[in-house]
Scaffold this active site. Structure first.
Site: not given
Ligand SMILES: O=P(O)(O)O[C@H]1O[C@H](CO)[C@@H](O)[C@H]1O
Ligand SMILES: O=c1cc[nH]c(=O)[nH]1
Length: 235
Positions: A89-90, A20, A180, A204
């Site tokens: 991604g995260t 992202g 997302m 997180d």
């Protein structure tokens, strides 16, 4: 050139990693690719092509959210012939047995985004990763003795969802983490007869509040980056 990507024809490789964050794209290109060349700076959404172990590989920032990744991935497949796409991604974990920095292979992506309702009306389409890529990434991880979780992730339009989303229900129904973009990536890859996978690092933990810094998200999630690179060149 396409509307949002300034690359000339042939400048983007058939195999691509998709973070992202455009600065994560820059980091991956400069850290892992041989002779990386920046092919896109339009809107600051950096894209690079180089080689990894002799194989041409690109890495392109996609921005945040379904509309943004949908624009970049459609243009990459439609205008540049990209065939193998791995999101790096995260995500935010919502299961107790998943920790910050764990790596998740997204096998499928549930979503609250309305984009597939616009496409399919009342039908609930199930956005699904490429089995070939998933299988390969899992093998790569096992060969490296890297523990990965595999399962259903949740692609949400709402990063700030306190009081709106029922996270407990999603967790009870097996969702591993929130991010997302994956539902759009898997859907569009199916439409364009391409292969897609999401490899995510837990940045997180939504239940405990533990989090990583922007700098860490940009430059330190090497396990995910290396699994993705080894997987994309094997295709
Ligand atoms: O780190 P990236 O790949 O951007 O992924 C996650 O981070 C962003 C939110 O902070 C969203 O794009 C989400 O999917
Ligand atoms: O989309 C995301 C990404 C990281 N963490 C979250 O909580 N959500």
């Amino acid at each position: 050139m396409s509307v949002h990507i300034g690359a000339v024809e042939g400048a983007v490789a058939e195999r691509i990693l998709l973070p992202g964050d455009p600065l994560r794209a820059k980091y991956i290109a400069q850290t892992y690719l041989e002779n990386p060349v920046c092919y896109n700076e339009v809107r600051g959404m950096l894209g690079y092509t180089g080689t990894y172990k002799g194989v041409p590989v690109s890495v392109q920032g996609t921005g945040m959210g379904v509309p943004s990744i949908a624009i970049y991935t459609q243009e990459l497949m439609q205008s540049y012939g990209v065939k193998t796409l791995i999101r790096v991604g995260t995500c935010g974990a919502i299961q107790k047995d998943i920790k910050v920095r764990d790596v998740i292979l997204g096998m499928s992506a549930s979503t609250d985004s309305s984009i597939n309702r616009s496409r399919f009306g009342q039908i609930d389409y199930a956005p699904t990763a490429s089995f070939d890529l998933l299988y390969r990434a899992y093998q790569v991880a096992k060969d490296r003795n890297a523990e990965v979780k595999v399962g259903n992730v949740f692609t949400t339009d709402l990063f700030y969802n306190e009081g709106i989303a029922d996270l407990e229900q999603w967790a009870n129904f097996g969702i591993l983490a929130l991010e997302m973009e994956s539902a759009a990536l898997f859907t569009l890859a199916a439409q364009f007869d391409a292969k897609a996978l999401s490899i995510l690092t837990v940045s997180d933990h939504i239940l405990t509040g533990e989090a990583t810094t922007a700098e860490e998200r940009q430059t330190t999630f090497h396990e995910m980056m290396e699994i993705a690179l080894e997987t994309v060149i094997a295709e």
